[in-house]
Design a protein around this motif. Structure first.
Motif, PDB file in Angstrom:
ATOM      1  N   GLY A   1      14.550  -5.905 -16.555  1.00 14.80           N
ATOM      2  CA  GLY A   1      13.041  -6.143 -16.291  1.00 14.80           C
ATOM      3  C   GLY A   1      12.322  -6.162 -14.975  1.00 14.80           C
ATOM      4  N   LYS A   2      12.731  -5.683 -14.142  1.00  9.28           N
ATOM      5  CA  LYS A   2      12.370  -5.247 -12.831  1.00  9.28           C
ATOM      6  C   LYS A   2      11.995  -3.900 -12.455  1.00  9.28           C
ATOM      7  N   LEU A   3      10.562  -4.019 -11.949  1.00 12.30           N
ATOM      8  CA  LEU A   3      10.504  -2.259 -11.343  1.00 12.30           C
ATOM      9  C   LEU A   3      10.621  -2.555  -9.800  1.00 12.30           C
ATOM     10  N   TYR A   4      10.825  -1.030  -9.304  1.00 13.73           N
ATOM     11  CA  TYR A   4      11.350  -1.044  -8.299  1.00 13.73           C
ATOM     12  C   TYR A   4      10.833   0.059  -7.995  1.00 13.73           C
ATOM     13  N   ILE A   5      10.287  -0.331  -6.525  1.00 16.87           N
ATOM     14  CA  ILE A   5       9.157   0.922  -6.319  1.00 16.87           C
ATOM     15  C   ILE A   5       9.071   1.325  -4.761  1.00 16.87           C
ATOM     16  N   SER A   6       8.980   2.455  -4.398  1.00 14.67           N
ATOM     17  CA  SER A   6       9.159   2.878  -2.865  1.00 14.67           C
ATOM     18  C   SER A   6       7.981   2.684  -2.184  1.00 14.67           C
ATOM     19  N   SER A   7       8.024   3.139  -1.449  1.00 22.48           N
ATOM     20  CA  SER A   7       6.570   2.561  -0.341  1.00 22.48           C
ATOM     21  C   SER A   7       6.062   3.254   1.483  1.00 22.48           C
TER      22      SER A   7
ATOM     23  N   PRO B   1       9.445   9.081   8.860  1.00 23.01           N
ATOM     24  CA  PRO B   1       8.158   8.292   8.723  1.00 23.01           C
ATOM     25  C   PRO B   1       9.375   7.406   7.807  1.00 23.01           C
ATOM     26  N   PRO B   2       9.205   5.861   8.228  1.00 22.86           N
ATOM     27  CA  PRO B   2       9.296   4.479   7.392  1.00 22.86           C
ATOM     28  C   PRO B   2       9.183   4.747   5.803  1.00 22.86           C
ATOM     29  N   SER B   3      10.069   3.386   5.780  1.00 21.25           N
ATOM     30  CA  SER B   3       9.204   3.617   3.849  1.00 21.25           C
ATOM     31  C   SER B   3      10.285   2.319   3.186  1.00 21.25           C
ATOM     32  N   SER B   4      10.000   1.446   2.842  1.00 26.06           N
ATOM     33  CA  SER B   4      10.328  -0.024   2.245  1.00 26.06           C
ATOM     34  C   SER B   4      10.735   0.256   0.765  1.00 26.06           C
ATOM     35  N   VAL B   5      11.364  -0.458   0.086  1.00 27.57           N
ATOM     36  CA  VAL B   5      11.744  -0.715  -1.382  1.00 27.57           C
ATOM     37  C   VAL B   5      11.409  -1.995  -1.833  1.00 27.57           C
ATOM     38  N   TYR B   6       9.984  -2.235  -3.028  1.00 25.81           N
ATOM     39  CA  TYR B   6      10.102  -2.793  -3.633  1.00 25.81           C
ATOM     40  C   TYR B   6      10.551  -3.673  -4.621  1.00 25.81           C
ATOM     41  N   GLU B   7      11.281  -4.594  -4.970  1.00 30.08           N
ATOM     42  CA  GLU B   7      11.659  -5.285  -6.506  1.00 30.08           C
ATOM     43  C   GLU B   7      11.096  -6.043  -7.220  1.00 30.08           C
ATOM     44  N   VAL B   8      10.093  -5.957  -8.296  1.00 30.25           N
ATOM     45  CA  VAL B   8       8.227  -6.385  -8.260  1.00 30.25           C
ATOM     46  C   VAL B   8       9.629  -7.789  -9.924  1.00 30.25           C
ATOM     47  N   ASP B   9       9.091  -8.054  -9.953  1.00 28.71           N
ATOM     48  CA  ASP B   9       9.611  -9.723 -10.667  1.00 28.71           C
ATOM     49  C   ASP B   9       8.896  -9.754 -12.052  1.00 28.71           C
ATOM     50  N   LEU B  10       8.873  -8.519 -12.775  1.00 28.43           N
ATOM     51  CA  LEU B  10       7.707  -8.810 -14.332  1.00 28.43           C
ATOM     52  C   LEU B  10       7.350 -10.730 -14.889  1.00 28.43           C
ATOM     53  N   THR B  11       8.842 -10.837 -15.059  1.00 30.27           N
ATOM     54  CA  THR B  11       8.679 -12.380 -15.328  1.00 30.27           C
ATOM     55  C   THR B  11       7.658 -13.342 -14.690  1.00 30.27           C
TER      56      THR B  11
ATOM     57  N   ARG C   1       0.683  -1.183  -0.373  1.00 31.83           N
ATOM     58  CA  ARG C   1       0.127   0.257   0.335  1.00 31.83           C
ATOM     59  C   ARG C   1       0.585   1.370   0.057  1.00 31.83           C
ATOM     60  N   GLN C   2       0.408   2.254  -0.260  1.00 30.72           N
ATOM     61  CA  GLN C   2       0.927   3.873  -0.758  1.00 30.72           C
ATOM     62  C   GLN C   2       2.290   4.024  -1.334  1.00 30.72           C
ATOM     63  N   LEU C   3       1.643   3.299  -2.489  1.00 27.57           N
ATOM     64  CA  LEU C   3       2.746   3.020  -3.426  1.00 27.57           C
ATOM     65  C   LEU C   3       3.498   4.271  -3.598  1.00 27.57           C
ATOM     66  N   ASP C   4       5.018   4.401  -3.994  1.00 27.25           N
ATOM     67  CA  ASP C   4       5.452   6.235  -4.793  1.00 27.25           C
ATOM     68  C   ASP C   4       5.792   6.074  -6.308  1.00 27.25           C
ATOM     69  N   ASN C   5       6.870   5.958  -6.418  1.00 30.06           N
ATOM     70  CA  ASN C   5       7.249   6.012  -7.719  1.00 30.06           C
ATOM     71  C   ASN C   5       8.167   4.330  -7.942  1.00 30.06           C
ATOM     72  N   ILE C   6       7.568   4.874  -9.688  1.00 30.21           N
ATOM     73  CA  ILE C   6       7.992   3.484 -10.253  1.00 30.21           C
ATOM     74  C   ILE C   6       9.513   3.425 -10.848  1.00 30.21           C
ATOM     75  N   SER C   7      10.645   2.533 -10.774  1.00 30.99           N
ATOM     76  CA  SER C   7      11.915   3.013 -11.913  1.00 30.99           C
ATOM     77  C   SER C   7      11.700   1.661 -12.658  1.00 30.99           C
ATOM     78  N   PHE C   8      12.535   1.292 -13.821  1.00 32.93           N
ATOM     79  CA  PHE C   8      12.347   0.141 -14.307  1.00 32.93           C
ATOM     80  C   PHE C   8      13.886   0.375 -14.673  1.00 32.93           C
ATOM     81  N   VAL C   9      14.961  -1.427 -13.988  1.00 32.74           N
ATOM     82  CA  VAL C   9      15.876  -1.531 -14.666  1.00 32.74           C
ATOM     83  C   VAL C   9      15.908  -3.079 -14.720  1.00 32.74           C
TER      84      VAL C   9
END
Length: 112
Positions: free
Chosen positions: A29-35, A53-63, A19-27
């Motif tokens: 073949g993967k997305l990197y999203i801050s939350s 404020p606390p935050s997290s970073v997620y890696e999303v494998d699109l395949t 939840r509360q996702l912010d920007n997305i970058s693509f590197v």
């Protein structure tokens, strides 16, 4: 989502991240999203510079259509309110909303 000829959107695929996702970058073949992990603390930080404020970073494998948390900032150190996460040359770069610096962090075994 897919844009139709009439301008409407049709759902192609959903990938659950957080939840509360912010920007997305693509590197590579993967997305990197801050939350933002606490909207309450994020709002409070707008008027109180001592709040980090606390935050997290997620890696999303699109395949695979899967996400995983690769960085978690629980106490606002060394960075708070992470807005952007970008991966380059094996390093995770994070920018933030309230302060004037970025963090460059190597995360062994997680990113290239």
């Amino acid at each position: 989502m897919e844009i139709q000829k009439d301008g409407s959107l049709s759902l192609v695929r959903k990938i659950k991240v957080a939840r509360q996702l912010d920007n997305i970058s693509f590197v590579d073949g993967k997305l990197y999203i801050s939350s933002h992990n606490s909207l309450k603390q994020l709002r409070k930080a707008q008027t109180d510079s001592t709040v980090k404020p606390p935050s997290s970073v997620y890696e999303v494998d699109l395949t695979k259509g899967k996400s995983k948390r690769i960085y978690d900032v629980k106490d606002g150190k060394p960075i708070s309110a992470v807005s952007t996460a970008f991966v380059y040359d094996g390093h995770l770069y994070m920018s933030q909303i309230f302060d004037n610096f970025i963090v460059n962090s190597k995360i062994p075994g997680v990113i290239n």
